[in-house]
Each structure stands twice: as structure tokens, then as C-alpha cells.
Design an enzyme around this catalytic site. Sequence first.
Site, PDB file in Angstrom:
ATOM      1  N   ASP A  82     -16.357   1.485   4.842  1.00  0.00           N
ATOM      2  CA  ASP A  82     -15.314   2.438   4.459  1.00  0.00           C
ATOM      3  C   ASP A  82     -15.728   3.204   3.221  1.00  0.00           C
ATOM      4  OD1 ASP A  82     -12.600   3.621   4.324  1.00  0.00           O
ATOM      5  OD2 ASP A  82     -12.590   2.546   2.429  1.00  0.00           O
ATOM      6  N   HIS A 119       0.834  -1.198   0.000  1.00  0.00           N
ATOM      7  CA  HIS A 119       0.000   0.000   0.000  1.00  0.00           C
ATOM      8  C   HIS A 119       0.869   1.248   0.000  1.00  0.00           C
ATOM      9  CE1 HIS A 119      -3.658   2.290   0.576  1.00  0.00           C
ATOM     10  NE2 HIS A 119      -2.925   3.080   1.344  1.00  0.00           N
ATOM     11  N   SER A 130      -9.471   3.529   7.310  1.00  0.00           N
ATOM     12  CA  SER A 130      -9.828   3.309   5.912  1.00  0.00           C
ATOM     13  C   SER A 130      -8.840   2.347   5.252  1.00  0.00           C
ATOM     14  CB  SER A 130      -9.844   4.650   5.174  1.00  0.00           C
ATOM     15  OG  SER A 130     -10.089   4.464   3.801  1.00  0.00           O
ATOM     16  N   ARG A 151     -16.584  11.648   3.836  1.00  0.00           N
ATOM     17  CA  ARG A 151     -15.401  12.425   4.251  1.00  0.00           C
ATOM     18  C   ARG A 151     -14.994  13.399   3.159  1.00  0.00           C
ATOM     19  NH1 ARG A 151     -11.121   8.141   5.445  1.00  0.00           N
ATOM     20  NH2 ARG A 151      -9.783   9.950   5.795  1.00  0.00           N
ATOM     21  N   LYS A 202      -9.517  -2.328   4.933  1.00  0.00           N
ATOM     22  CA  LYS A 202      -9.519  -3.015   3.644  1.00  0.00           C
ATOM     23  C   LYS A 202      -8.400  -4.052   3.574  1.00  0.00           C
ATOM     24  CE  LYS A 202      -9.630   1.045   1.721  1.00  0.00           C
ATOM     25  NZ  LYS A 202      -9.729   2.231   0.865  1.00  0.00           N
TER      26      LYS A 202
END
Lengths: 432, 432
Positions: free
Chosen positions: B161, B82, B183, B168, B187
Amino acid sequence: MNFVEVIARKRDGSELSADDVGAFVRGASSGQVADEQLAAMLMAICIRGASRGETRLLVEAMRDSGALWKTGEAFPDAVDKHSTGGVGDTVSLVFAPLVAACGVPVVMMAGAGLGHTQGTLDKLAAIPGFRTAGSRAEAFDHLARCGAFFAAQSQEIAPADRKLYLLRDVTATVPSLPLIVASIMSKKLAVGARRLVLDVKCGSGAFCKTPEEARALAEALVGVGEGAGVAVAAMITDMSQPLGDRLGCASEVRAAVEVLGGGGDARLRQLTVELAADALRMAGRPRSAALAEVERALANGSALARYGEIVRAHGGDPDVARLPRPRRTIPVGAPRDGFVAAIEAEALGWIAVGLGAGRQRQGDQVDLAAGVKVQARTGDMVEAGQPLATLELGERPVDVETMAARAAAAFRIADERPPAAPLVIARLGGAA
Amino acid sequence: MNFVEVIARKRDGSELSADDVGAFVRGASSGQVADEQLAAMLMAICIRGASRGETRLLVEAMRDSGALWKTGEAFPDAVDKHSTGGVGDTVSLVFAPLVAACGVPVVMMAGAGLGHTQGTLDKLAAIPGFRTAGSRAEAFDHLARCGAFFAAQSQEIAPADRKLYLLRDVTATVPSLPLIVASIMSKKLAVGARRLVLDVKCGSGAFCKTPEEARALAEALVGVGEGAGVAVAAMITDMSQPLGDRLGCASEVRAAVEVLGGGGDARLRQLTVELAADALRMAGRPRSAALAEVERALANGSALARYGEIVRAHGGDPDVARLPRPRRTIPVGAPRDGFVAAIEAEALGWIAVGLGAGRQRQGDQVDLAAGVKVQARTGDMVEAGQPLATLELGERPVDVETMAARAAAAFRIADERPPAAPLVIARLGGAA
């Protein structure tokens, strides 16, 4: 303007500009800003607060979101009255005829009950035939003919406040000083009386639990009003127990008529007299003369007569015998000998709501006959079994035992008499 | 549970219970809590923050709001990767085939472009025929056959999310550390790889502008991951200029293939090699052996070959000649002699979005051929008129002169060479 950037500024604690506040308030009344964005902004204001300047901008933008009645142009002496909301507070129903009987025109924008308090609008609904003024023209006609009008808070006055209030109610953003000030003062300034008498409640039954909180709210309200050219006389008053001895719509109308007739509950009478005297002082009377004139109007029947005129002008029947009556009453006895050390006003308010005297959610039907009669006050000596209160039941089915137990628990009984607490805690603004 | 009371607790800075957090997250995914209430809660979290415990509860509740893929049960060695989002960051397209070629399975949940950055999902769309895995079964089939899958972030994974992210975005509550952590990690944990390589960007082009902010985010992500039994290796890396030299969908695919072929942009190559080596170390290789293996896969063509296999497995054509090409290119020259002192990565990102390489609002069509080619890097000496960048135009009509002027302004030219900045600023977690 990108409204996300406006929210971000308040989130970060920056000062909002007039354009920012305008975008917020116009977005609320036009529907062009989404509810979730308004909610985020309300929470940011609730946590970050707002400066005096920002609060003034909020008030002005919300005032200008709807019609401006400009009452002060047609009736320069007219006085408006506002209370921040308490339990057993029947002042408005006494104040309007009393002050009008003394020659000062009274403006009354009445709201529906909220939370644990009963609203003037609901109490008026208990009077057979009573219709609040439906327009500025009708209200001004009442004012000219009988010296007072009662109108319902409408979509026409400060619609942005109406929109924001509904959102605040579901987003835990009601207890924000600048938002409270903006909500109250935007409506007062839109109606436009040039004089305002304010009753800021303080204590367990009120939004402001401490004198410090009440003073901060009162100062902010006085500051915004005087900044807008309105003379404001404010009192901070005790709400550590119910003001009057009756909670409930028809019951509070009866309590008001008792005071207007020269008797009635001592605390309700005292506070209304103080507020009415403030209204007369703002109209130019010296304090001693004002108090004497108010007392005379109660003693000589002119206040009660004026009540009849005002009710009839609004299509109502002033005969108290025609008010709804409880179907059944349940006495609540003292559990033991002692002194009443405290009465949880908010708890009693919620009990009255539970019996039907208020709304648990928007759209609920109010039971005009339901309520609570308070028979022991803080400082009273009571014997075991002596009635502390009486539950007045209407049509709504309720669990009587639970309600009676909750009502008894709202009275704290102690072995010693508590120190006496003053009803008027402080005065600010024109009354100080 | 009355959700207004839950909001009020966070508004006042109290610690939320597991029930509170559950009501919030379940309310978001079920639609039972109104958007304005979710928005107020998000703003309260954004301003008040959240403790480690509350963040963990948020992550778990959001993870459990949808399907759990449990990738680690079927593929214990699989690694997820990520990045917190940067400009010219084409790492994913290189990392997946490179690490897979070294025998470590790679999980890739690809997102669409957001704000000023381009998303992996949009870049993959530039490859003719490419279809992301549409289900867990298909993704696991790709993983078993060619060692990697690319799947689109779906409604199935952490739907709470998705709902909260959309809110948001419009309520100025994106920049909240606990909300960002929840968030990302909800995931990751729902997909369920047991190893995670994290690239936390730091600098003008990133969400975290300072090393302190980046470290706080990285520590929180590592803490939540390790607390959930996931091995995490995190790097804080420089985003004070674009990572690679290409911005735009097709253009970034080309940049990735160049690196896979053994050449390509030096910074993009260096960072991908470091992250890939971390992935191999987590799979048990010593650090020196990991680096050598990664370099070998780039040098001997196995990484590039694996790219072809992965693309074909997803239905795509790996031939770069078939990628969309810009319709027209506009060179942006240096205004004077000097050194490139800084490149505003975010400004360049927004220019690429303006040309069509990203979305200005949800639902916008992305122009796969549009982008920006960066031809001068921080520290380079440039002569007046020498190209700093080239705008690559697709089908969208744009004001070329304004765009070129904005692109030139994104490069700060100074008389002195700036001090060199390291690409990898710090390492945390398993890689430290």
C-alpha cells in the site's frame, strides 16, 4: 504546470489543451515528467481515446521534439512509404529501387523488428557491408545520387516518440489508435517528405484484425497527413496470411531480389506494384501509365539495376550469393489431404522469431540466416505429407520438433476450398 | 507471468484473477514490477473500476504484503477507528482516551497529513516527548497498560500500500473507490482488530463531495470489513465546513483536551461521542447505556485522566501549557453583515498548510504552532469586521495579506440564514 492535473483531465475524459499536450510530450523527451506519470497518461489516453484535435496536437508536439529534415524542400517529389507491419512483408526492399528506377525519389526510415514481425533494418543487416545513412547530409547525398536512401530511425527524429514507444511496450498501451497515429505521423512529418504511400494491414497477422479497425486507422493517418499538407495514398491490404513466401532477414532480401528481377512471389509482387503505382500517380502520372511504367521497370531490369546502385551507395554488396544461408532446413508436412483454409500469420511470425529471425526482448541478437519458407498458400490443395513450410535454422539451438509442430498447427486444413480474399481491400486518400 | 498481459486485461475491462492481483501487489512490494507498469495498472483500475471480488483480492494481497499484528487474538474487544480525512478533525485524540476510559481497548495507527488535512501523527508530534509505539510489542504493552496505543503507519504494515500510495499521488489515481478501499482496509486487516468504527466524510472539504459518493465508499468499506470477519460501524458525516474550530497541530491537541475536559467545540464533541458510543455498542453495551457511559467519562474527568496516562505511556507530557504557541495571530474580519452561508473547508485546510501546519510536498517540515482558528460557523449571524477566523503564524514567513484575504474568501456571507445541516448524515453496518 502541475502534471498530475493534466493526467487527471485525461483520466476524466476532458479535452487536453495544446499546453497540456506540450507538457506531456516535452516532459517525455526532456525526462522532466517521471516515467510513472507518462505511463499513467498513456493508459488514460489508451482507454479514454483522443479527439482529432488532440491527436493533431500530439503529432505536432512529437514531430517538434527533435530535428526536422524538411526533405520536401530539397526534394519536392520525394515519396515516403509506411506499412503498419505484417508478416513476410518485404515490400520496402522492392519499392525503393522500383520507384527510384521510375524517377521518383524514395525516403526510407527503417525500423528494427517488433513483436512477431521482421524489421527492414534487420533485413538490411543481412546484406554484407550495408550501412544505413547516418545523417541527413548522407541521406540526402544518397537521394541525389541514386534516388533513394535507407536511414535508421534515430534519436534525432521525434525523440519523444522513442521514449513513449519504449514505455508503451511495457505498459500495455501499444494498441491505441491516437498513440499509433501520433507515433507514425510524427516521424513522417519530421522527415518531411510531401508525399506518403501507406499500407495499412488488416487480418490475423496485423494489429488491425478487422476491416473496420483498419479503416479507422487509415482514415486517421490520412487525415493527419493531409492536415499537415502531405499528400497521402493509403491502401488497406490483407494480412490474413503472410504477404510473401519468406520470413527471415536474408531470406526476405532474396525474395525482394527475385521480384526486382521480374519473378518472385505473386502476392509480394502485386502489392509492391500497386503501392509503387500510387507513388508514381502522386508524382503526376496517370494511373494506367503509372502501372505500365512500374511493370516495365521490373521487366527490363532497371529496377534490379537500381537495387544494385542503392545497395552499393550504402556500402553494401548486392550479390545474393553472399547473403547468409540457413545451417539446416526442416520440412513441415501437411497432416492430411485437403485445402489450406487459413494460415495464422502471427503464429508463423512468432515461430520465425523463435528461430532467431527477430527479437524476443530488446537487445536480442538477430540470426540473419534463420526464418520460415511458406510453401502452401491459402486456397492451395495439399496432400498429406506435402511440405506446407520449411523451417530455416541458423545458429540458435531450437527444439525442432516443437517448432515444426507449431508451424504445422499454423496451417488450417479443411475439406473445402475457402473463398478467395482480395489482397487490396480498400483505398483511401489520394489513391481512392 | 508476463505483467503486460495483466495490465492489458484490466485495460480492456476484464475481471482480474487472484493470480493477476497477486502479481500486481507482490510486484509492487518486491519492486519486481516497474513503476511505469504499476502506474499504468493503477490508471486502468482508476478508469475501469474493480468488482467487489477484485477489490477483496486487492485488499487481501495488500494486507498479506507485510506483517500481520493479529491484534484481535490478544485483545478480542479492541476497536480500531478510521476517518476518510477531513479538516479540523481532531476526533482520534479524543476518541482513544474516551473509549479506553470506558473499558474498551483502542488501536490507533496514525498517518501523516496529506493534502489539505492535518494528520494525527503530526498533531502527536506537538506533544513534548511523545513517541508513537515503534513495534507490535510496544503497542501491545501500551494497550495492556493504558487501554490504547498510537503507532505510526510503518513499512511493516501493508508495504504494498505504501508503494502504491506514493505512485497514486503523482499519477492522478488517488480518487478511485476500489484503490481507496484497498488502501484503508488492507492496513486495518493487517493490524487485525475485530471491530472497526468508520467515519466517512462527505462535503466540500472531503474526498466524497456528495452523499451518494460517501455512501458508495462506506458500503464498500463495510462490505470488505464484514467479509473479512470484522464488525464495522460506519457513519457518513458532514464535512461541508471544518469539523472542529481549530486547524493546526498544537492547536488541535488543545481542542481535544478541551473536549476531554467536558467543554470544547460542540461539533467535535458531538461526533466523537457518537463514534465512541458506536465503539461501546460493538463491545456489547445497549445504545442508551453506551451514550450515557461516554458522557459520564467526559463529565467525571476519567477521559481526561486517561489522556494523561496514554500520553505519559508514550513518553509525552500531557500539560497543554507546554504545547507550541503561535508567534503571532492575525484576525480575519467579516467583510459585511449577514449570515455565514458556507465555509470552504478545503480552502481553509490549504491555508493552514500554507501557514506551515501541513506538507506541500513530501519531506516538508511541519510547523507545529501554525494553524487557523475558526470563529464563525455555518449558520452564525456576523457583523462587518467581526472575526470569522484567526490565522496563527509559526516560524514560516508568509504573505499575511494574501493569506487573510484567502481566509476571508473561504467564508460565504449571505443575507439569509442557511438551512441547518445534520452532522451525522447516515449510519451503515453495525451502527445502522
